[in-house]
Design a protein around this motif. Structure first.
Motif, mmCIF file in Angstrom:
data_model
loop_
_atom_site.group_PDB
_atom_site.id
_atom_site.type_symbol
_atom_site.label_atom_id
_atom_site.label_comp_id
_atom_site.label_asym_id
_atom_site.label_seq_id
_atom_site.Cartn_x
_atom_site.Cartn_y
_atom_site.Cartn_z
ATOM 1 N N VAL A 48 0.845 -1.198 0.000
ATOM 2 C CA VAL A 48 0.000 0.000 0.000
ATOM 3 C C VAL A 48 0.880 1.248 0.000
ATOM 4 O O VAL A 48 0.636 2.207 -0.746
ATOM 5 C CB VAL A 48 -0.949 0.002 1.213
ATOM 6 C CG1 VAL A 48 -1.651 1.356 1.346
ATOM 7 C CG2 VAL A 48 -1.978 -1.115 1.095
ATOM 8 N N ALA A 49 1.914 1.240 0.834
ATOM 9 C CA ALA A 49 2.812 2.395 0.912
ATOM 10 C C ALA A 49 3.434 2.698 -0.440
ATOM 11 O O ALA A 49 3.445 3.851 -0.902
ATOM 12 C CB ALA A 49 3.895 2.135 1.963
ATOM 13 N N ALA A 85 8.904 3.343 6.702
ATOM 14 C CA ALA A 85 9.059 4.291 7.807
ATOM 15 C C ALA A 85 8.475 5.654 7.439
ATOM 16 O O ALA A 85 7.795 6.297 8.255
ATOM 17 C CB ALA A 85 10.539 4.419 8.173
ATOM 18 N N ASN A 86 8.739 6.108 6.220
ATOM 19 C CA ASN A 86 8.200 7.388 5.760
ATOM 20 C C ASN A 86 6.674 7.344 5.702
ATOM 21 O O ASN A 86 5.986 8.297 6.121
ATOM 22 C CB ASN A 86 8.768 7.701 4.377
ATOM 23 C CG ASN A 86 8.479 9.111 3.925
ATOM 24 O OD1 ASN A 86 8.446 10.041 4.726
ATOM 25 N ND2 ASN A 86 8.261 9.283 2.633
ATOM 26 N N PHE A 87 6.131 6.236 5.196
ATOM 27 C CA PHE A 87 4.682 6.057 5.134
ATOM 28 C C PHE A 87 4.067 6.088 6.529
ATOM 29 O O PHE A 87 3.084 6.793 6.774
ATOM 30 C CB PHE A 87 4.378 4.728 4.449
ATOM 31 C CG PHE A 87 2.919 4.347 4.451
ATOM 32 C CD1 PHE A 87 1.950 5.225 3.990
ATOM 33 C CD2 PHE A 87 2.515 3.096 4.906
ATOM 34 C CE1 PHE A 87 0.598 4.867 3.979
ATOM 35 C CE2 PHE A 87 1.178 2.730 4.900
ATOM 36 C CZ PHE A 87 0.222 3.622 4.440
ATOM 37 N N ASN A 88 4.647 5.326 7.469
ATOM 38 C CA ASN A 88 4.117 5.290 8.828
ATOM 39 C C ASN A 88 4.125 6.664 9.473
ATOM 40 O O ASN A 88 3.167 7.044 10.158
ATOM 41 C CB ASN A 88 4.928 4.315 9.688
ATOM 42 C CG ASN A 88 4.622 2.862 9.373
ATOM 43 O OD1 ASN A 88 3.544 2.548 8.876
ATOM 44 N ND2 ASN A 88 5.559 1.973 9.648
ATOM 45 N N THR A 122 -3.526 10.940 10.579
ATOM 46 C CA THR A 122 -4.706 10.209 11.060
ATOM 47 C C THR A 122 -4.663 9.915 12.547
ATOM 48 O O THR A 122 -5.651 9.457 13.122
ATOM 49 C CB THR A 122 -4.869 8.866 10.332
ATOM 50 O OG1 THR A 122 -3.804 7.995 10.716
ATOM 51 C CG2 THR A 122 -4.897 9.043 8.831
ATOM 52 N N ARG A 123 -3.486 10.115 13.165
ATOM 53 C CA ARG A 123 -3.267 9.800 14.585
ATOM 54 C C ARG A 123 -3.298 8.298 14.858
ATOM 55 O O ARG A 123 -3.451 7.870 15.992
ATOM 56 C CB ARG A 123 -4.284 10.530 15.475
ATOM 57 C CG ARG A 123 -4.238 12.041 15.306
ATOM 58 C CD ARG A 123 -5.301 12.702 16.136
ATOM 59 N NE ARG A 123 -5.419 14.121 15.800
ATOM 60 C CZ ARG A 123 -6.370 14.926 16.251
ATOM 61 N NH1 ARG A 123 -7.297 14.451 17.052
ATOM 62 N NH2 ARG A 123 -6.402 16.186 15.905
ATOM 63 N N LEU A 124 -3.187 7.508 13.822
ATOM 64 C CA LEU A 124 -3.132 6.049 13.955
ATOM 65 C C LEU A 124 -2.023 5.526 13.051
ATOM 66 O O LEU A 124 -1.676 6.134 12.041
ATOM 67 C CB LEU A 124 -4.457 5.414 13.523
ATOM 68 C CG LEU A 124 -5.686 5.644 14.394
ATOM 69 C CD1 LEU A 124 -6.911 5.085 13.685
ATOM 70 C CD2 LEU A 124 -5.521 5.004 15.755
ATOM 71 N N SER A 125 -1.484 4.376 13.416
ATOM 72 C CA SER A 125 -0.589 3.694 12.495
ATOM 73 C C SER A 125 -1.443 3.019 11.424
ATOM 74 O O SER A 125 -2.636 2.791 11.624
ATOM 75 C CB SER A 125 0.226 2.634 13.244
ATOM 76 O OG SER A 125 -0.615 1.560 13.633
ATOM 77 N N PRO A 126 -0.853 2.671 10.269
ATOM 78 C CA PRO A 126 -1.639 1.959 9.245
ATOM 79 C C PRO A 126 -2.284 0.682 9.777
ATOM 80 O O PRO A 126 -3.434 0.372 9.444
ATOM 81 C CB PRO A 126 -0.601 1.665 8.156
ATOM 82 C CG PRO A 126 0.408 2.760 8.309
ATOM 83 C CD PRO A 126 0.499 3.013 9.784
#
Length: 310
Positions: free
Chosen positions: A269-270, A279-282, A289-293
């Motif tokens: 997905v990233a 890491a950049n995506f996370n 979003t204030r959430l991890s994927p």
């Protein structure tokens, strides 16, 4: 971006930086316009109109841009827009053979759709305040969303005075509810000028087409024959964001959509959304979003059956 969960969304947003005026196709025999939208897309550009608008999404995968805020779409999304507030709803291209198109109900009406005398009556004071608050756009949530959505779904099947009374009842419900939250920023001032539309559309189209690839200010500026510094000023004036901010919001919004498919690996997905590494995506996903994927996917697993059952 602010708000509940996935605040930002997709790439299509970009292409609406300079809103264009849109005329509502209202018939002479109706006091307000109610349309059921079905098809592969919303068939709309970044635009504004003098009517207020209620949009209920029954089925869609994409995002909405209202003022300066982007948010992913999901079934049950319900919004009230004030007059002349720039906006666009965008449907993502099909991600798989099972993806369905758009199903939404859009209601447009002037403040005086039921008559000026009625609007100024004491009983309508809460609705007048609702219209003022809608200048920034209002997202409807909670139990109010469920009840309002049920009533809005009935509107296309009504006629005459029953139809008029039904819309008044929906507005009264929203006017007395605490389940409504402003969308655009408090200081947002829409830029309604119509010049530079072609240039803006080219910028949007280019970003849209290359969202999964590396994008630089120089590359995008070259597409519209501007220097990088002139492009930065141009883009900031029309989006209230820098190019990296805008692109990252679109990419994270697209990722919110793709994470709903549990067969997709997070790293895939990233990469599909244009992030060079996990890491950049996370980092960007959590910031917006204030959430991890993975936590976001858990949220979808827990809550989406309720939303889709609307």
């Amino acid at each position: 971006l602010n708000g509940c969960l996935p605040h930002q969304d997709h790439r299509a947003i970009l292409n609406r930086v300079k809103p264009v005026f849109e005329k509502t196709p209202q018939c002479v025999w109706e006091s307000f316009h109610c349309a059921v939208v079905r098809g592969p897309s919303y068939d709309s550009d970044w635009h504004f109109h003098p009517e207020l608008q209620i949009t209920l999404v029954l089925r869609s995968h994409g995002y909405r841009l209202v003022g300066d805020k982007i948010k992913p779409l999901r079934p049950g999304d319900l919004v009230l827009l004030g007059a002349n507030l720039p906006h666009v709803w965008y449907q993502d291209p099909p991600h798989s053979a099972t993806d369905a198109g758009v199903h939404a109900i859009i209601v447009r009406f002037r403040e005086t759709f039921a008559g000026r005398d009625l609007l100024q009556s004491t009983e309508m004071a809460p609705v007048r305040r609702l219209f003022q608050r809608a200048a920034r756009g209002l997202e409807v949530t909670g139990r109010t969303r469920l009840e309002a959505a049920r009533r809005i779904e009935e509107l296309p099947h009504l006629a005459g005075l029953t139809r008029l009374a039904a819309l008044l009842a929906i507005l009264d419900l929203l006017a007395h509810s605490r389940d409504v939250e402003p969308i655009a920023s408090p200081g947002y001032i829409p830029k309604l000028a119509l010049e530079d539309r072609d240039r803006t559309e080219r910028v949007i189209a280019y970003i849209h087409a290359h969202l999964a690839e590396p994008l630089s200010r120089t590359m995008v500026a070259r597409e519209v024959h501007l220097s990088p510094s002139a492009f930065s000023r141009f883009f900031k004036r029309r989006t209230n964001k820098s190019l990296p901010e805008y692109v990252n919001e679109l990419r994270v919004g697209r990722a919110c959509r793709l994470l709903a498919d549990e067969r997709s690996k997070v790293i895939d997905v990233a990469l599909e959304c244009g992030f060079s590494n996990l890491a950049n995506f996370n980092r960007h996903f959590r910031r917006l979003t204030r959430l991890s994927p993975r936590d976001y996917r858990q949220f979808l697993r827990k809550h989406m059956p309720v939303v889709q059952g609307l």
